[in-house]
Scaffold this active site. Sequence first.
Site, PDB file in Angstrom:
ATOM      1  N   ARG A  15      -8.271  -3.940 148.265  1.00  0.00           N
ATOM      2  CA  ARG A  15      -6.836  -3.820 148.061  1.00  0.00           C
ATOM      3  C   ARG A  15      -6.451  -3.712 146.604  1.00  0.00           C
ATOM      4  O   ARG A  15      -5.730  -2.813 146.204  1.00  0.00           O
ATOM      5  CB  ARG A  15      -6.195  -5.117 148.506  1.00  0.00           C
ATOM      6  CG  ARG A  15      -5.517  -5.129 149.715  1.00  0.00           C
ATOM      7  CD  ARG A  15      -5.490  -6.627 150.098  1.00  0.00           C
ATOM      8  NE  ARG A  15      -5.811  -6.703 151.459  1.00  0.00           N
ATOM      9  CZ  ARG A  15      -5.048  -6.161 152.382  1.00  0.00           C
ATOM     10  NH1 ARG A  15      -3.942  -5.528 152.071  1.00  0.00           N
ATOM     11  NH2 ARG A  15      -5.408  -6.249 153.625  1.00  0.00           N
ATOM     12  N   THR A  16      -6.889  -4.692 145.826  1.00  0.00           N
ATOM     13  CA  THR A  16      -6.497  -4.725 144.414  1.00  0.00           C
ATOM     14  C   THR A  16      -7.028  -3.482 143.704  1.00  0.00           C
ATOM     15  O   THR A  16      -6.309  -2.819 142.954  1.00  0.00           O
ATOM     16  CB  THR A  16      -7.048  -5.998 143.740  1.00  0.00           C
ATOM     17  OG1 THR A  16      -6.547  -7.134 144.440  1.00  0.00           O
ATOM     18  CG2 THR A  16      -6.625  -6.088 142.297  1.00  0.00           C
ATOM     19  N   LYS A  40     -28.284  -6.946 135.177  1.00  0.00           N
ATOM     20  CA  LYS A  40     -29.575  -6.999 134.482  1.00  0.00           C
ATOM     21  C   LYS A  40     -29.665  -8.122 133.453  1.00  0.00           C
ATOM     22  O   LYS A  40     -30.580  -8.154 132.643  1.00  0.00           O
ATOM     23  CB  LYS A  40     -29.846  -5.663 133.774  1.00  0.00           C
ATOM     24  CG  LYS A  40     -30.392  -4.572 134.669  1.00  0.00           C
ATOM     25  CD  LYS A  40     -30.592  -3.264 133.894  1.00  0.00           C
ATOM     26  CE  LYS A  40     -31.048  -2.135 134.817  1.00  0.00           C
ATOM     27  NZ  LYS A  40     -30.982  -0.832 134.132  1.00  0.00           N
ATOM     28  N   ARG A  74     -12.272  -7.608 137.817  1.00  0.00           N
ATOM     29  CA  ARG A  74     -12.334  -8.764 138.704  1.00  0.00           C
ATOM     30  C   ARG A  74     -13.723  -9.367 138.570  1.00  0.00           C
ATOM     31  O   ARG A  74     -14.727  -8.635 138.545  1.00  0.00           O
ATOM     32  CB  ARG A  74     -12.084  -8.383 140.159  1.00  0.00           C
ATOM     33  CG  ARG A  74     -12.371  -9.578 141.103  1.00  0.00           C
ATOM     34  CD  ARG A  74     -11.883  -9.381 142.489  1.00  0.00           C
ATOM     35  NE  ARG A  74     -10.445  -9.422 142.517  1.00  0.00           N
ATOM     36  CZ  ARG A  74      -9.730 -10.028 143.470  1.00  0.00           C
ATOM     37  NH1 ARG A  74     -10.330 -10.646 144.466  1.00  0.00           N
ATOM     38  NH2 ARG A  74      -8.432  -9.998 143.442  1.00  0.00           N
ATOM     39  N   HIS A  85      -4.607 -14.412 139.153  1.00  0.00           N
ATOM     40  CA  HIS A  85      -4.516 -13.086 139.754  1.00  0.00           C
ATOM     41  C   HIS A  85      -3.140 -12.554 139.385  1.00  0.00           C
ATOM     42  O   HIS A  85      -2.259 -12.397 140.240  1.00  0.00           O
ATOM     43  CB  HIS A  85      -4.690 -13.202 141.266  1.00  0.00           C
ATOM     44  CG  HIS A  85      -4.820 -11.874 141.948  1.00  0.00           C
ATOM     45  ND1 HIS A  85      -5.120 -10.716 141.282  1.00  0.00           N
ATOM     46  CD2 HIS A  85      -4.694 -11.526 143.246  1.00  0.00           C
ATOM     47  CE1 HIS A  85      -5.168  -9.722 142.145  1.00  0.00           C
ATOM     48  NE2 HIS A  85      -4.904 -10.180 143.335  1.00  0.00           N
TER      49      HIS A  85
END
Lengths: 311, 311, 311
Positions: free
Chosen positions: B55-56, B84, B105, B133
């Site tokens: 969604r975001t 890595k 995110r 958020h």
Amino acid sequence: MKLKGRHLIDVNDFTVEELQAIINLGLVIYKNPSKFSELCKGKILGTLFYEPSTRTRLSFESAMLRMGGTVLGFADAETSSVKKGESVADTIRVLDGYADIIVMRHPREGAPLLASQYSTVPIINGGDGGHQHPTQTLTDLLTIQYYKNHIENLKVAICGDLLFGRTVHSLLKTLSRFPNIEFILISPPELKIPLHLKNDVIEKHNVKIIETTSLEEHMKDIDVLYMTRIQKERFFNEDDYIKLKDSYILTPEKLKYAKEDLLLMHPLPRVNEINYDVDKDPRAKYFQQARLGVFARMALMVLLLGRDTNA
Amino acid sequence: MKLKGRHLIDVNDFTVEELQAIINLGLVIYKNPSKFSELCKGKILGTLFYEPSTRTRLSFESAMLRMGGTVLGFADAETSSVKKGESVADTIRVLDGYADIIVMRHPREGAPLLASQYSTVPIINGGDGGHQHPTQTLTDLLTIQYYKNHIENLKVAICGDLLFGRTVHSLLKTLSRFPNIEFILISPPELKIPLHLKNDVIEKHNVKIIETTSLEEHMKDIDVLYMTRIQKERFFNEDDYIKLKDSYILTPEKLKYAKEDLLLMHPLPRVNEINYDVDKDPRAKYFQQARLGVFARMALMVLLLGRDTNA
Amino acid sequence: MKLKGRHLIDVNDFTVEELQAIINLGLVIYKNPSKFSELCKGKILGTLFYEPSTRTRLSFESAMLRMGGTVLGFADAETSSVKKGESVADTIRVLDGYADIIVMRHPREGAPLLASQYSTVPIINGGDGGHQHPTQTLTDLLTIQYYKNHIENLKVAICGDLLFGRTVHSLLKTLSRFPNIEFILISPPELKIPLHLKNDVIEKHNVKIIETTSLEEHMKDIDVLYMTRIQKERFFNEDDYIKLKDSYILTPEKLKYAKEDLLLMHPLPRVNEINYDVDKDPRAKYFQQARLGVFARMALMVLLLGRDTNA
């Protein structure tokens, strides 16, 4: 010299003149990117990454988007359905209908070469197993050109795993073809360059090589210092690893006697082989090197696509 | 007030005036999107999703594409090769060369903040662990503004898990800074807002709070009802869960005494805390809220990129 | 005939006239793609792939990009966060705010149909379980039209697993609605077409059917030969499999008595049911078929979006 419609599988398929043309165009774009912002309008880059490589993939995507083109592809063969047992030859004969130019990374050596034999659009090798990664070498060359104004008359030191390092082998072979390059090769004894490479380089191009185990010994003479990672698992025994590991970590102290105009490079990602304190040194250009890689890839795609850069 | 070149890590880094500027621009774009369809031409959004959030991510991508810009990035750290062992600081110093603005995110709290300290381009926090958020809060504010014409003089009820819910905490903190807001906080006793938050809100902003366990008790007074999910695993014992779960499910019946101009919101995804029959109620705006989120993100990116909205 | 705003869930929801309109437009675009290169400017295709299908996804993406539109979405439900337990109905009511047209592939039969009942933008079924894959059928029809100039008066042979093959069932049903088509159905006895399909086809459309176990028996009469894969696990016993498997592999030898203007098709990926030596035969058009699929999808999206093709 004609690059339109060609593939880039091995950087040594291209002549020095052709490599220089790519580098020069890359620097022209770098200095005036807005002039090229629509050059690939309507063109589609296919990114076929059969194993993930975020940096390489995003560098190519950024390159195409900055020229007004678009991108499709996959980031991982697991996510894609290409693992259904279809041959690379069949896959490429479908996907070349979806894109105008393709960059392929594949865990199997030779897969991009095979693809190029079936594709109707240019294939760029984005890395195949431990074999080739030609656009890293293009990036390295362009970075040297940018900071040194030429790729000749340079003492280039390369430090790290010279036995297995793919980036290093490609760079050694390619730089050997430029005029009057000398190498200072710094590694533990177990990780010296392979004999066949040494013979090829020395015998075919008469390049002067100094091999040493010390990062500091020749520091004052070096024009370009190219650091790479030494993976722990490459050492034959734990004792050697413990004894040696710190001696190949670059620190501000070890740079004390280096030239003022030293160019310090690294293909990234770095783990700990360059101390974070070095980042502040103005000679450290590895992040800038990654940025310049976008322009090397822009120039490469422009030329393989045969776009008119004077339009 | 200057937003160009800024990062958005915590919505409370921005003043009320700055938040209002973003909201207002978002609504201007919403009402006349075609005027803005080329505003970000040539700009690249980097979507660095170290954990998936469809969604975001897609809301941001849609926002950038609708303004003529382009997008690159990854949807999942597993698919990318960023695992890595490279530090966030190093990664961002490479990737900021590929994009003009970045939304990140990350499962680790503080990762976007760290990234912003190294990045040369604006970083937007797309969610970091259970922490922040901020673009969800921007979306919520814009939705309130759109349906209520102002963000003041409102009785805002928030129902659900008020102890752990990240969306709720951010909204509470931010709304407290707007004029004359009252909160009706509806939750099981075990899931009341944390004391520190309550003290901050009450003491710093003199906001009136009513805490209740009943979804229906104050229904007739509520201007904005913000529903959220209560996760079963948050309850201390199974009996409590069974006893309480239905009382926090919104049904048409419970809405019977609500105001005619109630604004019913939910950050989505919903599981069962709003009965599907409520979807038909004209006061249910949670799907519209998700749509409006695209415009909140458009406005945010326009301002951080410093695009001229009058051009 | 009006396609604007419609969904494509089952190819048989469309009339022959509507299918012909899509095919005809696809061929117009194929012959002059540059005329259509901006037709979908500003439009966003959402690719919601709840299970991976690289070919189908990239074919759609290429189609949209070649018309100046853009793309967002996900390639795999694992990578996306759509697995949080949200219903398809809720997901689509959020995502239809991010895109102007959506292609959905889903492992569950009926999911795209359900989505179409909630979406405010056109939904295209990109494959749902073993059920429908309508744009493969559109691709097949367009390919026949291109090479045969019409879709009528043809003897169409279909070879492989006719019992379970989704592609085959859809093609059989659809071709039956075109004038004067005859089928030669080639399969092992255990893998003949299901009785209900046979009855539907024969009784409703009076189509002549020949069923045979031999790939070679009717070779000289065939206009279109459509090869498909026989999965080993479909056979009831190992002996049957060993006995039969080679007889359904197409070789240059078996093509010796075929018509000079035979059209040889395959939905791909092929495993070994067409020998690689056949690729050189000018009648082999399966790779071209995959290319033409891009144009079928371009035409479909143009019409569902209601773009003015004469502008």
